[in-house]
Design a protein around this motif. Structure first.
Motif, PDB file in Angstrom:
ATOM      1  N   ALA A 132       1.975   7.667   5.043  1.00 57.43           N
ATOM      2  CA  ALA A 132       2.922   6.521   4.689  1.00 57.43           C
ATOM      3  C   ALA A 132       4.260   6.734   5.628  1.00 57.43           C
ATOM      4  N   THR A 134       5.839   1.596   4.987  1.00 59.14           N
ATOM      5  CA  THR A 134       4.875   1.133   5.628  1.00 59.14           C
ATOM      6  C   THR A 134       3.775   2.283   5.118  1.00 59.14           C
ATOM      7  N   CYS A 135       2.347   1.817   5.186  1.00 59.19           N
ATOM      8  CA  CYS A 135       1.398   2.534   4.816  1.00 59.19           C
ATOM      9  C   CYS A 135       0.291   2.026   5.949  1.00 59.19           C
ATOM     10  N   HIS A 176       0.805  -1.241  -0.213  1.00 60.94           N
ATOM     11  CA  HIS A 176       0.052  -0.093  -0.020  1.00 60.94           C
ATOM     12  C   HIS A 176       0.768   1.218   0.119  1.00 60.94           C
ATOM     13  N   PHE A 177       2.281   1.153   0.339  1.00 56.85           N
ATOM     14  CA  PHE A 177       3.067   2.345  -0.100  1.00 56.85           C
ATOM     15  C   PHE A 177       2.763   2.940  -1.280  1.00 56.85           C
ATOM     16  N   VAL A 199      -0.527  10.755   2.512  1.00 58.05           N
ATOM     17  CA  VAL A 199      -1.000  10.306   1.332  1.00 58.05           C
ATOM     18  C   VAL A 199      -1.955  10.862   0.816  1.00 58.05           C
TER      19      VAL A 199
END
Length: 177
Positions: free
Chosen positions: A111, A103-104, A66-67, A165
């Motif tokens: 993020a 990571t997200c 998901h980054f 994000v």
């Protein structure tokens, strides 16, 4: 006379050699991959391979699916922050291992990138040099917060970069049409 001139010439030669070495070092830190043709993941893997051979490091990279995908310009700033973090870990902390985690966390709208190492712990009052100031400047260009933290279990240090994000952002691991 001649001796004074020779001394000035020798001094100037030494200063020019130092300036040239410094310029080469800066140019090396600034050079980066052409991100219009490669993914952030490929660029990071290539950089880590370079670190492993150049510094004898062991590097681990973890990227959340998901980054977000970064545009080429922000990605270049991001990679320069990673590079400077690793160079500092080796130069100032004698690090042998590096962990890069992208990571997200769900529902946070952010993020997070962490660059951790196993070097010597941070001093109580770390002195921020030019490299750290440049990292902060690049983070500001990314609209990100950058922090320098003690590493896990009092070992090494961790650079933490937190990026907002935008909604509807494409993940880094998905191919773009």
């Amino acid at each position: 006379g001649d001796a004074a001139r020779d001394n000035r010439f020798a001094s100037l030669t030494t200063r020019l050699q130092r300036a040239s070495q410094h310029a080469r070092g800066v140019a090396h830190l600034l050079e980066g991959p052409d991100l219009t043709w490669t993914s952030l993941e490929e660029a990071l893997e290539s950089m880590m391979t370079q670190f492993e051979s150049q510094f004898g490091l062991s590097c681990d990279l973890t990227i959340s699916p998901h980054f977000p995908k970064l545009e080429p310009e922000p990605a270049l700033s991001f990679l320069r922050i990673v590079r400077e973090s690793v160079v500092n870990a080796v130069r100032h902390g004698g690090a042998r291992r590096i962990w890069i985690d992208l990571t997200c966390p769900a529902g946070t709208g952010t993020a997070v990138a962490t660059i951790s190492n196993d070097g010597t712990p941070l001093p109580a009052q770390p002195i921020e040099g030019l490299g750290m100031r440049q990292m902060r400047m690049r983070a500001a260009l990314l609209g990100a917060q950058l922090s320098l933290e003690p590493g896990a279990e009092g070992c090494g240090a961790r650079v933490r970069l937190q990026l907002a994000v935008p909604p509807g952002t494409v993940p880094a691991s998905l191919p773009t049409p």
